[in-house]
Design a protein around this motif. Structure first.
Motif, PDB file in Angstrom:
ATOM      1  N   VAL A   8       0.794  -1.233   0.000  1.00  0.00           N
ATOM      2  CA  VAL A   8       0.000   0.000   0.000  1.00  0.00           C
ATOM      3  C   VAL A   8       0.829   1.288   0.000  1.00  0.00           C
ATOM      4  O   VAL A   8       0.380   2.293  -0.562  1.00  0.00           O
ATOM      5  N   PRO A   9       2.052   1.327   0.578  1.00  0.00           N
ATOM      6  CA  PRO A   9       2.819   2.579   0.462  1.00  0.00           C
ATOM      7  C   PRO A   9       3.221   2.929  -0.958  1.00  0.00           C
ATOM      8  O   PRO A   9       3.617   4.072  -1.234  1.00  0.00           O
ATOM      9  N   LEU A  10       3.107   1.961  -1.887  1.00  0.00           N
ATOM     10  CA  LEU A  10       3.499   2.200  -3.272  1.00  0.00           C
ATOM     11  C   LEU A  10       2.333   2.686  -4.134  1.00  0.00           C
ATOM     12  O   LEU A  10       2.506   2.881  -5.332  1.00  0.00           O
ATOM     13  N   LEU A  11       1.172   2.885  -3.532  1.00  0.00           N
ATOM     14  CA  LEU A  11       0.053   3.396  -4.307  1.00  0.00           C
ATOM     15  C   LEU A  11       0.170   4.897  -4.505  1.00  0.00           C
ATOM     16  O   LEU A  11       0.742   5.602  -3.665  1.00  0.00           O
ATOM     17  N   ALA A  12      -0.377   5.364  -5.619  1.00  0.00           N
ATOM     18  CA  ALA A  12      -0.401   6.806  -5.888  1.00  0.00           C
ATOM     19  C   ALA A  12      -1.378   7.482  -4.935  1.00  0.00           C
ATOM     20  O   ALA A  12      -2.290   6.845  -4.388  1.00  0.00           O
ATOM     21  N   ARG A  13      -1.185   8.749  -4.757  1.00  0.00           N
ATOM     22  CA  ARG A  13      -2.078   9.513  -3.886  1.00  0.00           C
ATOM     23  C   ARG A  13      -3.518   9.420  -4.404  1.00  0.00           C
ATOM     24  O   ARG A  13      -3.780   9.606  -5.590  1.00  0.00           O
ATOM     25  N   GLY A  14      -4.441   9.119  -3.490  1.00  0.00           N
ATOM     26  CA  GLY A  14      -5.836   8.960  -3.890  1.00  0.00           C
ATOM     27  C   GLY A  14      -6.128   7.614  -4.510  1.00  0.00           C
ATOM     28  O   GLY A  14      -7.214   7.410  -5.068  1.00  0.00           O
ATOM     29  N   GLY A  15      -5.174   6.684  -4.412  1.00  0.00           N
ATOM     30  CA  GLY A  15      -5.337   5.381  -5.041  1.00  0.00           C
ATOM     31  C   GLY A  15      -6.430   4.534  -4.399  1.00  0.00           C
ATOM     32  O   GLY A  15      -6.874   4.791  -3.278  1.00  0.00           O
ATOM     33  N   LEU A  16      -6.839   3.517  -5.137  1.00  0.00           N
ATOM     34  CA  LEU A  16      -7.917   2.628  -4.708  1.00  0.00           C
ATOM     35  C   LEU A  16      -7.379   1.219  -4.495  1.00  0.00           C
ATOM     36  O   LEU A  16      -6.655   0.690  -5.354  1.00  0.00           O
ATOM     37  N   VAL A  17      -7.739   0.617  -3.372  1.00  0.00           N
ATOM     38  CA  VAL A  17      -7.422  -0.786  -3.103  1.00  0.00           C
ATOM     39  C   VAL A  17      -8.706  -1.591  -3.237  1.00  0.00           C
ATOM     40  O   VAL A  17      -9.656  -1.386  -2.480  1.00  0.00           O
ATOM     41  N   LEU A  18      -8.737  -2.493  -4.204  1.00  0.00           N
ATOM     42  CA  LEU A  18      -9.885  -3.369  -4.405  1.00  0.00           C
ATOM     43  C   LEU A  18      -9.603  -4.699  -3.710  1.00  0.00           C
ATOM     44  O   LEU A  18      -8.663  -5.401  -4.060  1.00  0.00           O
ATOM     45  N   ILE A  19     -10.387  -5.044  -2.714  1.00  0.00           N
ATOM     46  CA  ILE A  19     -10.212  -6.300  -2.001  1.00  0.00           C
ATOM     47  C   ILE A  19     -11.072  -7.358  -2.671  1.00  0.00           C
ATOM     48  O   ILE A  19     -12.294  -7.405  -2.507  1.00  0.00           O
ATOM     49  N   CYS A  20     -10.402  -8.226  -3.449  1.00  0.00           N
ATOM     50  CA  CYS A  20     -11.107  -9.280  -4.171  1.00  0.00           C
ATOM     51  C   CYS A  20     -11.009 -10.612  -3.437  1.00  0.00           C
ATOM     52  O   CYS A  20     -11.963 -11.382  -3.389  1.00  0.00           O
ATOM     53  N   GLY A  21      -9.838 -10.905  -2.871  1.00  0.00           N
ATOM     54  CA  GLY A  21      -9.632 -12.167  -2.174  1.00  0.00           C
ATOM     55  C   GLY A  21      -8.566 -12.029  -1.113  1.00  0.00           C
ATOM     56  O   GLY A  21      -7.803 -11.057  -1.098  1.00  0.00           O
ATOM     57  N   LEU A  22      -8.512 -13.013  -0.225  1.00  0.00           N
ATOM     58  CA  LEU A  22      -7.554 -12.994   0.893  1.00  0.00           C
ATOM     59  C   LEU A  22      -6.880 -14.356   0.995  1.00  0.00           C
ATOM     60  O   LEU A  22      -6.840 -14.971   2.057  1.00  0.00           O
ATOM     61  N   MET A  23      -6.317 -14.824  -0.113  1.00  0.00           N
ATOM     62  CA  MET A  23      -5.805 -16.191  -0.167  1.00  0.00           C
ATOM     63  C   MET A  23      -4.741 -16.458   0.889  1.00  0.00           C
ATOM     64  O   MET A  23      -4.642 -17.566   1.404  1.00  0.00           O
ATOM     65  N   ALA A  24      -3.944 -15.442   1.232  1.00  0.00           N
ATOM     66  CA  ALA A  24      -2.900 -15.632   2.239  1.00  0.00           C
ATOM     67  C   ALA A  24      -3.486 -15.957   3.604  1.00  0.00           C
ATOM     68  O   ALA A  24      -2.778 -16.464   4.477  1.00  0.00           O
ATOM     69  N   GLN A  25      -4.769 -15.677   3.791  1.00  0.00           N
ATOM     70  CA  GLN A  25      -5.390 -15.852   5.100  1.00  0.00           C
ATOM     71  C   GLN A  25      -6.394 -17.001   5.159  1.00  0.00           C
ATOM     72  O   GLN A  25      -6.965 -17.275   6.215  1.00  0.00           O
TER      73      GLN A  25
END
Length: 342
Positions: free
Chosen positions: A233-250
């Motif tokens: 997440v620190p590598l996202l552009a300002r105002g960026g969007l995170v779409l949570i589609c899956g959580l396979m690691a969990q």
């Protein structure tokens, strides 16, 4: 009546899932009643999210456990071999939640006819099915693919990740993928259309990823969750969007149990004014006609590559399911359990 087999839940997984958690039994094939039809399976889907539903306390105890001895549920593609349903004739190839078994009886609820324009019938479980539609819905939630946007996709070599990357590429976006292994990364770039793919196992993974995102990612299409989310997440552009589609690691438990990554995520959210959006394809059926039309055109024109991993024999289903976590492969995983009769 025909004979067949089914895969059932033998033991609840304790920690990592194993093929020994399942058993293969002879199947009693039911006779379709009025308004029903009998399907003979051709391809059965293997999906990581299924892991959530076969625990002794699914979703943290929010659902009752699946009884031992139950046929494993899930999507499959099959051929109708008997029908008492006025809208589904013998010989029709259909997709539905027929489970891990050679035969299933259905009344047609939730069943889709397979679009022949999407290529082989197995594609109805991949790019033309739930993974492809999930990727399509995610991009719709993100507002489409705009000129100049950069997308970052985790789990990029998986069923949804490869579909998302192919769609973004076909729509003219720049797309960077995260995958495990150099071979997968080469495949994503050479075959799927990713602009860059970064090996998450590389010792300089974060340096490579930062180099691939010189101005940040506008949208992060996350299929993995876990510690990777906090790192990215620190590598996202300002105002960026995170779409949570899956959580396979969990899905099999947090590999770094006891480590709290939330402060790192919140810090990036605050400093970069990020937005988080979870989504699902449930309730999005109104998008399906546009989805199928776009996919059919892209596949027919060769502008979209299909990533499939096919194994043979119903006995391979337990091993393929465990392999999703122990030895991940590229593309959508399906098991072929039958052949079209015509």
């Amino acid at each position: 009546m025909p004979s067949g087999q089914r895969v059932v839940l033998r033991h609840y997984p304790q920690g990592a899932m194993r093929a020994s958690n399942f058993a293969i039994e002879d199947q009693v094939v039911l006779v379709p009643g009025d308004g029903e039809f009998l399907v003979r399976a051709l391809y059965v889907s293997v999906d990581p999210m299924l892991r959530l539903f076969i625990d002794p306390a699914p979703l943290g105890g929010k659902m009752p456990p699946m009884p031992l001895g139950t046929t494993i549920p899930g999507p499959a593609v099959g051929e109708i071999v008997q029908s008492n349903h006025p809208e589904f004739s013998v010989g029709t190839i259909v997709e539905g939640r027929f489970g891990w078994q050679h035969h299933a009886v259905s009344n047609g609820a939730g069943v889709q006819r397979v679009n022949p324009k999407l290529g082989g019938p197995e594609n109805a479980l991949g790019i033309g099915g739930l993974p492809g539609f999930t990727a399509y819905v995610g991009l719709n939630v993100a507002g489409g693919v705009k000129s100049g946007q950069t997308f970052l996709v985790s789990g990029a070599a998986g069923a949804v990740g490869s579909a998302a990357g192919a769609l973004i590429h076909a729509r003219g976006g720049r797309v960077v993928g995260i995958a495990g292994g150099e071979a997968k990364c080469r495949y994503l770039v050479d075959q799927i259309g990713y602009d860059v793919a970064v090996d998450r196992h590389a010792p300089d993974f974060m340096e490579q990823l930062a180099k691939a995102l010189p101005t940040g990612a506008d949208v992060y299409f996350d299929n993995v969750g876990g510690p990777l989310l906090a790192s990215v997440v620190p590598l996202l552009a300002r105002g960026g969007l995170v779409l949570i589609c899956g959580l396979m690691a969990q899905y099999q438990g947090d590999a770094e149990s006891g480590v709290d990554h939330l402060p790192d995520v919140l810090r990036a959210v605050m400093f970069n004014s990020l937005r988080f959006q979870g989504f699902t394809q449930v309730g999005r059926d109104a998008l399906r006609p546009a989805f199928e039309a776009e996919l059919a055109e892209l596949v027919a024109s060769g502008r979209m590559k299909v990533a499939m991993h096919i194994e043979d024999g119903i006995e391979r289903l337990p091993h393929a399911m465990a392999g999703l976590f122990d030895n991940s492969v590229t593309g959508k995983v399906v098991v072929r359990v039958g052949e079209i009769s015509r």
